[in-house]
Write a protein that holds these residues in place. Structure first.
Motif, mmCIF file in Angstrom:
data_model
loop_
_atom_site.group_PDB
_atom_site.id
_atom_site.type_symbol
_atom_site.label_atom_id
_atom_site.label_comp_id
_atom_site.label_asym_id
_atom_site.label_seq_id
_atom_site.Cartn_x
_atom_site.Cartn_y
_atom_site.Cartn_z
ATOM 1 N N ILE A 1 -8.581 10.203 -0.558
ATOM 2 C CA ILE A 1 -7.238 9.672 -0.318
ATOM 3 C C ILE A 1 -7.297 8.219 0.145
ATOM 4 C CG2 ILE A 1 -6.154 11.882 0.228
ATOM 5 C CD1 ILE A 1 -6.494 11.182 3.205
ATOM 6 N N LEU A 2 -6.253 7.504 -0.205
ATOM 7 C CA LEU A 2 -5.997 6.167 0.332
ATOM 8 C C LEU A 2 -4.933 6.360 1.404
ATOM 9 C CD1 LEU A 2 -5.746 3.104 0.491
ATOM 10 C CD2 LEU A 2 -4.685 3.107 -1.768
ATOM 11 N N PRO A 3 -5.329 6.328 2.687
ATOM 12 C CA PRO A 3 -4.384 6.678 3.758
ATOM 13 C C PRO A 3 -3.262 5.646 3.865
ATOM 14 C CG PRO A 3 -6.682 6.681 4.544
ATOM 15 C CD PRO A 3 -6.672 6.006 3.207
ATOM 16 N N GLY B 1 0.820 -1.205 0.000
ATOM 17 C CA GLY B 1 0.000 0.000 0.000
ATOM 18 C C GLY B 1 0.857 1.259 0.000
ATOM 19 N N PRO B 2 0.224 2.421 0.236
ATOM 20 C CA PRO B 2 0.985 3.683 0.269
ATOM 21 C C PRO B 2 2.051 3.621 1.358
ATOM 22 C CG PRO B 2 -1.401 4.084 0.362
ATOM 23 C CD PRO B 2 -1.208 2.620 0.530
ATOM 24 N N GLN B 3 3.248 4.108 1.043
ATOM 25 C CA GLN B 3 4.385 3.924 1.947
ATOM 26 C C GLN B 3 4.641 5.086 2.885
ATOM 27 O OE1 GLN B 3 6.581 0.944 2.093
ATOM 28 N NE2 GLN B 3 4.520 0.445 1.433
ATOM 29 N N ASN B 4 4.626 6.303 2.359
ATOM 30 C CA ASN B 4 5.104 7.429 3.165
ATOM 31 C C ASN B 4 4.080 8.522 3.368
ATOM 32 O OD1 ASN B 4 7.857 6.420 3.340
ATOM 33 N ND2 ASN B 4 7.892 6.786 1.144
ATOM 34 N N ARG B 5 3.010 8.468 2.606
ATOM 35 C CA ARG B 5 1.990 9.507 2.699
ATOM 36 C C ARG B 5 0.748 8.943 2.031
ATOM 37 N NH1 ARG B 5 5.776 10.525 -1.126
ATOM 38 N NH2 ARG B 5 4.989 10.727 -3.261
ATOM 39 N N PRO B 6 -0.396 9.590 2.236
ATOM 40 C CA PRO B 6 -1.593 9.110 1.543
ATOM 41 C C PRO B 6 -1.410 9.235 0.034
ATOM 42 C CG PRO B 6 -2.158 10.669 3.285
ATOM 43 C CD PRO B 6 -0.665 10.732 3.125
ATOM 44 N N ILE B 7 -2.212 8.485 -0.702
ATOM 45 C CA ILE B 7 -2.130 8.543 -2.163
ATOM 46 C C ILE B 7 -3.550 8.729 -2.677
ATOM 47 C CG2 ILE B 7 -2.415 6.074 -2.647
ATOM 48 C CD1 ILE B 7 0.092 6.316 -4.493
ATOM 49 N N HIS B 8 -3.680 9.176 -3.910
ATOM 50 C CA HIS B 8 -5.005 9.428 -4.478
ATOM 51 C C HIS B 8 -5.859 8.164 -4.387
ATOM 52 C CE1 HIS B 8 -8.061 10.594 -7.435
ATOM 53 N NE2 HIS B 8 -7.684 11.831 -7.154
ATOM 54 N N SER B 9 -7.097 8.330 -3.944
ATOM 55 C CA SER B 9 -7.922 7.153 -3.642
ATOM 56 C C SER B 9 -8.274 6.337 -4.886
ATOM 57 C CB SER B 9 -9.202 7.560 -2.912
ATOM 58 O OG SER B 9 -10.102 8.198 -3.786
ATOM 59 N N ARG C 1 -15.101 3.515 -6.736
ATOM 60 C CA ARG C 1 -14.862 4.005 -8.099
ATOM 61 C C ARG C 1 -15.657 3.161 -9.075
ATOM 62 N NH1 ARG C 1 -11.843 8.972 -8.080
ATOM 63 N NH2 ARG C 1 -10.966 8.947 -5.988
ATOM 64 N N ASN D 1 -12.697 2.048 -1.294
ATOM 65 C CA ASN D 1 -11.632 2.624 -0.460
ATOM 66 C C ASN D 1 -12.215 3.267 0.791
ATOM 67 O OD1 ASN D 1 -8.840 3.647 -0.056
ATOM 68 N ND2 ASN D 1 -9.840 5.641 -0.287
ATOM 69 N N ILE D 2 -11.444 3.194 1.886
ATOM 70 C CA ILE D 2 -11.778 3.983 3.072
ATOM 71 C C ILE D 2 -10.921 5.244 3.046
ATOM 72 C CG2 ILE D 2 -11.824 4.074 5.595
ATOM 73 C CD1 ILE D 2 -12.161 1.083 5.638
ATOM 74 N N ASP D 3 -11.573 6.371 2.830
ATOM 75 C CA ASP D 3 -10.863 7.654 2.741
ATOM 76 C C ASP D 3 -10.649 8.257 4.120
ATOM 77 O OD1 ASP D 3 -12.830 7.218 0.375
ATOM 78 O OD2 ASP D 3 -11.233 8.463 -0.455
ATOM 79 N N GLY D 4 -11.548 7.912 5.035
ATOM 80 C CA GLY D 4 -11.453 8.464 6.381
ATOM 81 C C GLY D 4 -12.207 7.573 7.353
ATOM 82 N N LEU D 5 -11.756 7.562 8.582
ATOM 83 C CA LEU D 5 -12.329 6.683 9.602
ATOM 84 C C LEU D 5 -12.095 7.357 10.936
ATOM 85 C CD1 LEU D 5 -13.345 3.708 10.265
ATOM 86 C CD2 LEU D 5 -10.927 3.111 10.475
ATOM 87 N N SER E 1 -8.180 7.330 10.703
ATOM 88 C CA SER E 1 -7.399 7.138 9.492
ATOM 89 C C SER E 1 -7.849 8.183 8.488
ATOM 90 C CB SER E 1 -7.626 5.739 8.927
ATOM 91 O OG SER E 1 -6.858 5.562 7.758
ATOM 92 N N GLY E 2 -6.892 8.675 7.710
ATOM 93 C CA GLY E 2 -7.232 9.522 6.587
ATOM 94 C C GLY E 2 -7.917 10.823 6.931
ATOM 95 N N TYR E 3 -8.874 11.197 6.095
ATOM 96 C CA TYR E 3 -9.514 12.501 6.187
ATOM 97 C C TYR E 3 -10.791 12.404 6.988
ATOM 98 C CZ TYR E 3 -11.913 16.758 4.893
ATOM 99 O OH TYR E 3 -12.592 17.942 4.936
ATOM 100 N N ASP F 1 -15.154 5.565 -0.649
ATOM 101 C CA ASP F 1 -15.463 5.871 -2.039
ATOM 102 C C ASP F 1 -15.332 4.628 -2.879
ATOM 103 O OD1 ASP F 1 -13.183 6.007 -4.147
ATOM 104 O OD2 ASP F 1 -12.276 7.123 -2.489
ATOM 105 N N ASN G 1 5.452 6.185 -4.206
ATOM 106 C CA ASN G 1 4.888 6.031 -2.855
ATOM 107 C C ASN G 1 4.340 4.621 -2.619
ATOM 108 O OD1 ASN G 1 4.088 6.871 -0.300
ATOM 109 N ND2 ASN G 1 2.098 7.595 -1.016
#
Lengths: 515, 515
Positions: free
Chosen positions: A370-372, A256-264, B382, B354-358, A360-362, B380, B330
């Motif tokens: 975002i994909l956290p 999955g994303p390694q260092n920061r969130p990535i576009h969902s 897609r 996807n889970i954008d936020g939790l 998690s995330g936003y 979200d 990433n």
């Protein structure tokens, strides 16, 4: 008689009652104790002295409360520690020391009365912060105001939690000194300037005095303990608490994303640490969210003993109408629609696994796609005898590993309060109860509160002190605005005079209790 | 040839390639098109005019960029809309109207060239906010600064997203007018002042002009489309997005804490909405967190068609080295360790959840021992053809109901972008590609981008316009500090002159494309 946990959980309330062999009955003071001690001339003189000095005692509460000591703001801490030290000097303590820690300082003080018994006494001198505009009387003014149905009260931050309460105790002790010249017990005071921040460094206050504290016979906490109706609830201990943060990150997982969130939109090709945390948490409890599936977590629990069952039975039979009143204000029904008696049984005897926080995330308004790269949960597991914090952490680790979640990090949080419990038969408990009875109050005695406190630092090895707390008086709205402590009182709730008198009674009761 | 979804998911990459029957090959302009149109004297004169007016064109970018228009701060919005309207008047638009919405206003403008073809053109005039101290050149100064390897660039908020880019397009159109007296196509401009806030009210801008817009032949977006190496990626559409917030509350459930969090020690007797949300989410995907278990969610997906497979195949065979470069910065590995070709296949053709936020309870440092009364997740999904937003919401509702979670509330969020797709055979796409080829660039054509955009408001019924975007030039750091657009350029990336010339080319290519 002991029951296996399995048998205990199968018990109906009625069966539990009969298993306990009827009402709890061994709470009786020695013959003539009330007359010889609580109604003695000596104690009556001190009571009179307190009544005569009411105005001066109120002024003392105001003085202590007007000195701010907001630990999270670092406001007035040094000054308040200094004021507290001056109080100990007025109490004739020959040892009064500021104790440096990695946080706010503690205070040590020792009053040597040359008495046969020595008690340990805990004081917190810090308070919660405040938002002055929410208060009907300024939080640092400590004004005497009217508050129905209690008459005069002092409204101030710290009024009941705990500075106002402690000032009443100091008043009571000073009154004894002014009449008698010495206290009936020796007292070792250990004081905390970070209670409202979790007492993170309090072990550093205790450490240098641990050998001294071993000489104490009991740990006693005096203060206003009545509810608004004048009733008393005593807890003989608390549960332990194992608090951990579970962190699932793409980095540790290696997916999955390694260092920061990535576009969902990338969820189509990337694994999600957030879904992974949900899958991991899912393995930890049954579908009801209640029964814990962490292997071995229930194993350390010892079945309730005879004393606990009798105390429980007494609670259910004599106090059923007010056992869960507070809890009901914000809850419609207990787990499995248990009757109250069953709920109380679990509150006292059962462990629990709670999610205190999850993120998690936003988490703001609207959407951020975002994909956290990480998700986390704060959990707390309440521990009953003989569950301990470290082995519980180890069980959680083993559970996650076993289910393939070795990458999920476990970060211990909190000061680490172990469970704590004192037998109802301990003299310090019995003396407190004897004073309540003298005032016509039958306390509801919980063998264990559901909450946790640092009390284990006194009651568990190496100190192993029996502990009790009690006293008349009432205050409320700790941590909220318009915090107050009752000064005038009514026919149910003690005012400052009767409250301070009850603290004198408890000190003399304990000093004179046989054994 | 079409494949069932099941068959498609079974395909290896090699099989997919052979199923597509080799490289995609029907991208060819009519005979003599380049000579007759792109290299015509008419177009060459306009090119020369652009080169001569370079300084004036740069000044125009600076003028537009120096007018702030930060939609989230409400900064400069009215003034920027006014400036934009003045530009449309300079372009000879007889209709220029401010369009009131419930948020920031939109703008409508119509340039009637008396041409046979009419295009629809979308403009966003708002920008992201900025933190000036992070910038190496002030974000509202729009200074020309050096930036290797591009030479001169203009650094400003909105430089590439989209104000600077749009100003170049206006320069190109004005140049045509200055040389030719009229544009080769009629243009309907619909402009958004809230793109950076999710275009929440943009449907209110389109609504009054929908019947007019139906007369358009295509929707065209011009602007700098080269990456830093000069390469071009074209997306012929995007996925839809169904965004929802799931809220699990004690109140709706009728269990656990009702109106506010409660002390976490009460977990022993109270149900937890947070555990419940975890249990509910757990039912929605398989253990891998990838395969969706919402019944029927995959049913609406149509298999890839011949054109899509050919485009996909071409991507894999010709552009494999740069298809997922951005994503790899990433991410270490794709789902199931797929090879890149497999990942691209899922990015284009697969749905995702996807889970954008939790969030629930306390998420700050340390611990707050609470049993939260609610927990929520933003998800979200897609959507690929023919998945639609509303039916997807209905499937989620049905899934939760079926698993016993009828109390969990589903709150739709976001503007609701449906999937959008234009055939590569559409003249508007072919004309853009013909211009790229004229400049020696072979674009990587994605039949569908993984992301979502409001483009469906133009491409789906009732408007049903084929859509394409393109043009030379480069800019970067949208939404970040030091956002820039290239002015000078190098041998790979077009500067302002060649970029504006390419926009002229595309307009003439489309105007002259047969059909």
């Amino acid at each position: 008689m002991t029951l296996s946990r399995k048998d205990f959980l199968k018990l109906t309330t009625a069966a539990a009652a009969s298993a306990a062999g009827g009402f709890f009955s061994f709470l009786d003071a020695p013959a003539g104790f009330a007359e010889d001690v609580l109604r003695s001339d000596r104690v009556r003189k001190i009571h009179d002295h307190i009544a005569k000095n009411r105005q001066r005692h109120i002024a003392r509460l105001q003085e202590y409360l007007r000195q701010p000591s907001v630990s999270s703001w670092g406001m007035g801490i040094q000054e308040c520690a200094g004021l507290l030290m001056s109080y100990f000097k007025r109490l004739g303590c020959k040892e009064v020391e500021l104790v440096r820690t990695d946080g706010h300082p503690g205070v040590w003080a020792y009053h040597d009365a040359g008495a046969p018994k020595t008690i340990s006494f805990y004081i917190m001198y810090d308070t919660q912060p405040f938002d002055e505009k929410e208060w009907s009387s300024p939080p640092l003014a400590a004004n005497v105001v009217k508050l129905a149905p209690f008459g005069d009260v002092i409204m101030a931050r710290g009024a009941v939690n705990d500075k106002g309460a402690d000032a009443m105790v100091f008043n009571a002790m000073e009154s004894i000194l002014e009449v008698e010249g010495k206290l009936p017990v020796n007292i070792m005071f250990t004081c905390d300037g970070e209670e409202e921040q979790g007492s993170t460094h309090f072990h550093q206050v205790l450490a240098p005095y641990r050998d001294r504290l071993k000489k104490c016979n009991a740990h006693l906490t005096l203060g206003p303990s009545q509810d608004a109706d004048g009733n008393i609830r005593m807890g003989l201990g608390g549960k332990g608490i194992c608090s951990v943060e579970l962190v699932c990150s793409g980095k540790a997982w290696g997916r999955g994303p390694q260092n920061r969130p990535i576009h969902s939109s990338r969820k189509a090709i990337l694994d999600s640490p957030t879904w992974r945390l949900i899958k991991a948490l899912n393995t930890m409890v049954k579908a009801d969210g209640n029964q814990i599936l962490i292997e071995g977590l229930y194993d350390a629990i010892r079945p309730p003993n005879q004393e606990e069952l009798e105390l429980y039975n007494t609670l259910i039979q004599k106090f059923s109408d007010r056992l869960l009143v507070g809890e009901k204000q914000n809850a419609k029904t207990w787990i499995n629609d248990w009757p109250d008696a069953e709920a109380v049984r679990h509150l006292i005897f059962d462990t629990s696994l709670n999610i205190d926080g999850l993120w998690s995330g936003y988490t703001g308004p609207g959407m951020a796609t975002i994909l956290p790269d990480r998700a986390a949960a704060k959990l707390d597991c309440r521990l009953v005898p003989n569950q301990e914090i470290k082995p519980t952490q180890d069980l959680i680790r083993r559970h996650l590993d076993k289910h393939g979640y070795s990458d999920i990090e476990i970060i211990p949080i909190g000061g680490g309060d172990e469970w704590s419990q004192t037998s109802v038969k301990a003299p310090v408990v019995q003396s407190v109860v004897s004073v309540y009875r003298e005032y016509g109050i039958e306390p509801a005695i919980w063998p264990r509160e559901a909450g946790s406190s640092p009390m284990a630092q006194y009651t568990r090895p190496p100190l192993s002190l029996p502990a009790a707390d009690g006293g008349l008086g009432h205050g409320d709205r700790a941590h909220s605005h318009d915090e107050f402590i009752v000064i005038e009182g009514n026919d149910k709730v003690a005012g400052i005079v009767r409250a301070e008198q009850s603290y004198v009674d408890i000190l003399y009761a304990y000093a004179n209790w046989p054994g």
